[in-house]
Write a protein that holds these residues in place. Structure first.
Motif, short mmCIF file in Angstrom:
data_model
loop_
_atom_site.label_atom_id
_atom_site.label_comp_id
_atom_site.label_asym_id
_atom_site.label_seq_id
_atom_site.Cartn_x
_atom_site.Cartn_y
_atom_site.Cartn_z
N ASN A 56 15.51 3.67 18.26
CA ASN A 56 16.17 2.99 17.15
C ASN A 56 17.67 3.24 17.15
O ASN A 56 18.45 2.36 16.78
N ASP A 84 13.69 2.75 10.11
CA ASP A 84 12.77 3.46 10.99
C ASP A 84 13.30 4.83 11.41
O ASP A 84 12.53 5.78 11.58
N CYS A 88 11.27 8.28 10.84
CA CYS A 88 10.91 9.11 12.00
C CYS A 88 11.36 10.56 11.86
O CYS A 88 11.02 11.40 12.71
N LYS A 117 8.85 3.30 4.44
CA LYS A 117 8.13 2.71 5.57
C LYS A 117 7.20 1.58 5.11
O LYS A 117 7.04 0.57 5.81
N SER A 120 8.85 -1.79 5.28
CA SER A 120 9.38 -2.33 6.53
C SER A 120 8.90 -3.74 6.84
O SER A 120 9.64 -4.53 7.44
N SER A 268 7.34 1.93 14.18
CA SER A 268 8.72 2.44 14.22
C SER A 268 9.18 2.70 15.65
O SER A 268 10.39 2.78 15.90
#
Length: 296
Positions: A56, A84, A88, A117, A120, A268
Motif C-alpha cells: 500500500n 488499508d 494493517c 476496515k 473499505s 488489504s
C-alpha cells in the motif's frame, strides 16, 4: 465481565466472541476446543501486515509519482491505500488481545480500526462507479472528468467511515451489527452489478463477439480479475452473516466469524497487489511502444 461483551447483539461491533460462562477468559481460551481457524486468522493478519503495508505504501508512492498522468479513479485508490495501511498496523495488538488479555479497554482501539476496515467497500464502490460511468456512459464521463466531485465524494466517504468507526468503537448502539450487514450487502451488490455491466459492454464492443480491441481486451481482463477478488473477499460475510442463527454459538464465533473477516481483511493486501500488477503491465506496454517507435 463488562456487560458490553455479554450482549450477543455486539458481535459485529466487537469482532470478539462472547463468553457465555461469565468467567474472565481470553478469546483463544473461549475457542480452545476449535482453535484452527483462529490460528489461521491470526496468521493471515500478520501476512496481511508484512505484505499489505509495503504494497500500500508503494501504491501511495506511485499515485503521487504519476499524479500528472493519473486515471480518474486514482484518488479513490489513494484513499483506499491510506485506509488499508492504517488497518494493517493492528495485528500485534490484535494478537495480544486475543491470546493474552481479558481486559476490554484495548478492544476500543481495535474496534475503531475494525470499523475503518468495514467501510473499505465504500471506496471500492466509488472505483467501480467511476469505471462504470467511463465505460457505459462515456459522454457523461467526459463532461465530468475534470471536475472536483471525486474529491468531494472521497471526503464524504471518509466522514461516513469515521462516523461508523466511532460508533463501532463506543459499542453501545443496539443492533449496530445490522448497519454493517446492510452496508456490505449494498456495496457488494453494487460492485458486482457495475463490474458485470462493464464486462458485458466491453464484450459486446468489438466488431463481432469474437473480436475485441487489444486495449479493451486488457480492460476486460482487469475488470474480470477485480470482480473475482470482490467475490472472493466480500462474498463470505455477505453469504454467512445473515444466517448466524442457523449455526451453533461456538461454530459461528470460533469458525464462521473469523473465516469471513479473515478473507475480507486480506483484501488489504490483494487490492494493492492488483494495482501494482496493473502498473507493471502499463509500464511494459509503454516500453514496448517506445521501443517500436525508436525502431521505426
Amino acid at each position: 465481565m463488562d456487560v458490553l461483551y455479554i450482549n450477543s447483539s455486539t458481535l459485529f461491533i466487537t469482532h470478539r466472541p462472547i463468553n457465555n460462562t461469565g468467567a474472565e477468559m481470553t478469546v483463544y481460551e473461549q475457542c480452545k476446543k476449535m482453535p484452527a481457524v483462529l490460528i489461521w486468522y491470526l496468521s493471515l493478519q500478520f501476512i496481511n501486515m508484512f505484505m499489505g503495508i509495503p504494497a500500500n505504501l508503494m501504491v501511495l508512492w506511485l499515485t503521487y509519482k504519476n499524479r500528472a498522468d493519473s486515471s480518474t479513479s486514482d484518488i479513490f485508490i489513494l484513499h483506499l491505500a491510506v485506509l488499508d495501511v492504517l488497518f494493517c498496523l493492528i495485528p500485534p495488538l490484535e494478537l495480544v488481545n486475543i491470546v493474552f488479555l481479558t481486559t476490554s479497554s484495548t478492544w476500543y482501539v481495535l474496534r475503531f480500526f475494525y470499523g475503518i476496515k468495514d467501510s473499505s467497500p465504500l471506496f471500492l464502490s466509488c472505483i467501480c462507479l467511476d469505471r462504470y460511468v467511463a465505460v457505459v456512459h462515456p459522454i457523461i464521463f467526459t463532461e465530468l472528468k475534470d471536475r472536483q466531485h471525486r474529491a468531494v465524494l472521497a471526503m464524504l466517504v471518509w466522514l461516513i467511515t469515521l462516523a461508523y468507526a466511532t460508533a463501532k468503537c463506543v459499542g453501545t448502539i443496539v443492533n449496530f451489527e445490522k448497519v454493517f450487514t446492510v452496508m456490505i450487502l449494498t456495496a457488494f451488490t453494487f460492485m458486482v452489478y457495475c463490474n458485470i455491466t462493464i464486462l458485458w459492454v466491453l464484450r459486446q464492443s468489438g466488431p463481432s463477439r469474437d473480436e475485441m480491441h487489444p486495449v479493451k481486451k486488457r480492460a476486460f481482463k482487469i475488470v474480470l480479475i477485480i470482480l473475482a477478488i470482490i467475490v472472493f473477499n466480500y462474498f463470505p460475510p455477505v453469504a454467512l452473516f445473515p444466517f448466524q442463527d442457523y449455526f451453533s454459538h461456538d461454530v459461528f464465533h470460533c469458525y464462521i466469524h473469523y473465516i469471513a473477516f479473515g478473507l475480507m481483511d486480506f483484501s488489504s493486501s490483494i487490492q494493492p497487489m492488483l494495482y501494482l500488477s496493473k502498473e507493471k503491465l502499463l509500464l511494459s506496454l509503454r516500453c514496448c511502444k517506445t521501443s517500436t517507435t525508436h525502431n521505426q
